[in-house]
Scaffold this active site. Structure first.
Site, PDB file in Angstrom:
ATOM      1  N   GLY A 158       1.082 -10.890 -11.171  1.00  0.00           N
ATOM      2  CA  GLY A 158       1.337 -10.026 -12.314  1.00  0.00           C
ATOM      3  C   GLY A 158       1.627 -10.776 -13.602  1.00  0.00           C
TER       4      GLY A 158
ATOM      5  N   ASN B 266      -3.820  -3.920  -3.604  1.00  0.00           N
ATOM      6  CA  ASN B 266      -2.426  -3.558  -3.381  1.00  0.00           C
ATOM      7  C   ASN B 266      -1.976  -2.805  -4.625  1.00  0.00           C
ATOM      8  OD1 ASN B 266       0.307  -3.330  -3.012  1.00  0.00           O
ATOM      9  ND2 ASN B 266       0.758  -5.530  -3.178  1.00  0.00           N
ATOM     10  N   TRP B 267      -1.869  -1.492  -4.472  1.00  0.00           N
ATOM     11  CA  TRP B 267      -1.546  -0.665  -5.649  1.00  0.00           C
ATOM     12  C   TRP B 267      -0.092  -0.772  -6.068  1.00  0.00           C
ATOM     13  CZ3 TRP B 267      -4.383   4.716  -4.940  1.00  0.00           C
ATOM     14  CH2 TRP B 267      -5.752   4.511  -5.156  1.00  0.00           C
ATOM     15  N   LYS B 268       0.749  -1.314  -5.191  1.00  0.00           N
ATOM     16  CA  LYS B 268       2.204  -1.367  -5.464  1.00  0.00           C
ATOM     17  C   LYS B 268       2.677   0.064  -5.775  1.00  0.00           C
ATOM     18  CE  LYS B 268       1.475  -6.102  -6.720  1.00  0.00           C
ATOM     19  NZ  LYS B 268       1.868  -7.276  -7.463  1.00  0.00           N
TER      20      LYS B 268
ATOM     21  N   HIS C 138       5.295  -8.985   1.520  1.00  0.00           N
ATOM     22  CA  HIS C 138       4.914  -9.241   0.120  1.00  0.00           C
ATOM     23  C   HIS C 138       6.117  -9.838  -0.624  1.00  0.00           C
ATOM     24  CE1 HIS C 138       3.712  -8.590  -4.026  1.00  0.00           C
ATOM     25  NE2 HIS C 138       2.477  -8.573  -3.566  1.00  0.00           N
TER      26      HIS C 138
ATOM     27  N   SER D  61      -3.062 -12.447  -9.772  1.00  0.00           N
ATOM     28  CA  SER D  61      -3.886 -12.347 -10.981  1.00  0.00           C
ATOM     29  C   SER D  61      -5.361 -12.617 -10.714  1.00  0.00           C
ATOM     30  CB  SER D  61      -3.345 -13.272 -12.080  1.00  0.00           C
ATOM     31  OG  SER D  61      -2.010 -12.915 -12.416  1.00  0.00           O
TER      32      SER D  61
ATOM     33  N   GLU E 195      -0.095 -15.856  -1.660  1.00  0.00           N
ATOM     34  CA  GLU E 195       0.191 -15.330  -2.985  1.00  0.00           C
ATOM     35  C   GLU E 195       1.306 -16.139  -3.639  1.00  0.00           C
ATOM     36  OE1 GLU E 195      -1.225 -11.005  -3.375  1.00  0.00           O
ATOM     37  OE2 GLU E 195       0.852 -10.966  -2.786  1.00  0.00           O
TER      38      GLU E 195
ATOM     39  N   GLY F  84      -3.763  -6.999  -7.103  1.00  0.00           N
ATOM     40  CA  GLY F  84      -2.797  -6.039  -7.649  1.00  0.00           C
ATOM     41  C   GLY F  84      -3.409  -5.283  -8.815  1.00  0.00           C
ATOM     42  N   GLY F  85      -3.081  -5.703 -10.016  1.00  0.00           N
ATOM     43  CA  GLY F  85      -3.495  -5.000 -11.238  1.00  0.00           C
ATOM     44  C   GLY F  85      -4.959  -4.602 -11.282  1.00  0.00           C
TER      45      GLY F  85
ATOM     46  N   GLU G 282       7.317  -9.263  -3.417  1.00  0.00           N
ATOM     47  CA  GLU G 282       8.201  -8.282  -4.076  1.00  0.00           C
ATOM     48  C   GLU G 282       9.180  -7.683  -3.077  1.00  0.00           C
ATOM     49  OE1 GLU G 282       5.011  -6.080  -5.871  1.00  0.00           O
ATOM     50  OE2 GLU G 282       4.616  -7.800  -7.172  1.00  0.00           O
TER      51      GLU G 282
HETATM   52  P1  13P Z   1      -1.668  -9.110  -9.378  1.00  0.00           P
HETATM   53  O1  13P Z   1      -3.130  -9.150  -8.983  1.00  0.00           O
HETATM   54  O2  13P Z   1      -1.327  -7.937 -10.235  1.00  0.00           O
HETATM   55  O3  13P Z   1      -1.204 -10.418  -9.917  1.00  0.00           O
HETATM   56  O4  13P Z   1      -0.854  -8.873  -8.015  1.00  0.00           O
HETATM   57  C1  13P Z   1      -1.133  -9.654  -6.917  1.00  0.00           C
HETATM   58  C2  13P Z   1      -0.400  -9.119  -5.764  1.00  0.00           C
HETATM   59  O5  13P Z   1       0.809  -9.199  -5.697  1.00  0.00           O
HETATM   60  C3  13P Z   1      -1.178  -8.475  -4.699  1.00  0.00           C
HETATM   61  O6  13P Z   1      -0.389  -8.235  -3.584  1.00  0.00           O
END
Ligand code: 13P
Length: 255
Positions: A176, A13-15, A98, A216, A170, A237-238, A100
């Protein structure tokens, strides 16, 4: 329930990261690194990156997804994108709900349900996110929160449609933050969610549904998290922004 019956799915998930040009270059760079994956590999990219991602992924084992879609087919919804629009570009997956989106864009369990239904109706595969906040975990209501989120999200969805849903657990406090849930914490909640699918549908559906962990997850901890019986993959994510790290996670899921 037999984990071997499920194919793991590792989804990035690149956000809000990467331009179209960066996307094209990245997908070409990561392609050979994941070519022999024994799991499904997905990148969920920003809307403007979908076309270059699909172009770069052509002929490879990488599937492309979006990060949201609206529940209406069309109309006066400035800034929104419909499921039909995504489908028309050959997008395969879409992330819905998600944390966010829930936190910053007023997404509710009800709109998550509506978006999920709209996406399924267009033939998209949905990565459906649930997860508790730190305050909810500390209050001892994790199970109630994620169960409520999942129950409402699946309202009106048939067993056949469920085949196109992946659940992503999640925990909000792990996203993050570098604070990963322990593998036991991840397993505990993924098992609760699988059990709920059994209650709502059947043992067969519960055994088939893929449940990812996200928060994470990285090259260093993926092995341990993915070794758990109810953790079938990851929503990353990251670490999905770096080709080497991502490919190590894909390898961990391919064992
Ligand atoms: P991180 O891996 O950066 O913690 O993000 C997880 C995430 O929200 C994937 O959707």
């Amino acid at each position: 329930m037999n984990k071997q019956k499920r194919t793991p799915v590792i989804a990035g998930n690149w956000k809000m990261n990467k331009t179209p040009a960066e996307t094209f270059a990245f997908i070409n760079e990561v392609k050979p690194l994941v070519a022999d994956a024994d799991c499904k590999v997905v990148f969920c990219v920003p809307f403007v990156d979908l076309a270059p991602a699909i172009e770069a992924a052509k002929g490879s084992n990488i599937a492309i997804g979006a990060q949201n879609c609206h529940f209406e087919k069309s109309g006066a919804f400035t800034g929104e994108i419909s499921a039909e629009m995504l489908k028309s570009m050959d997008v395969e997956y879409v992330i819905i709900g998600h944390s966010e989106r829930r936190q910053y864009f007023a997404e509710t369990n009800e709109t998550v349900n509506k978006r999920t239904r709209a996406a399924l109706a267009e033939g998209l595969k949905v990565i459906l996110c649930v997860g508790e906040t730190l305050a909810e975990r500390e209050a001892g209501i994790t199970s109630e929160i994620v169960s409520m989120q999942l129950k409402v999200a699946l309202n009106g969805i048939s067993a056949d449609e469920l085949e196109n849903i992946i659940i992503a657990y999640e925990p909000v406090w792990a996203i993050g933050t570098g604070k990963t849930a322990t593998s036991d914490q991840a397993e505990e909640v993924c098992a609760i969610l699988r059990n709920l699918v059994k209650e709502l549908y059947s043992e067969n559906e519960a055994e088939k549904i893929v449940i990812q962990y996200g928060g994470s997850m990285n090259a260093g901890n993926a092995d341990e998290l993915l070794s758990k019986p109810d953790v079938d993959g990851g929503l990353i994510g990251g670490a999905s922004l770096k080709s080497n790290d991502f490919s190590i996670i894909v390898k961990a899921a391919s064992k």
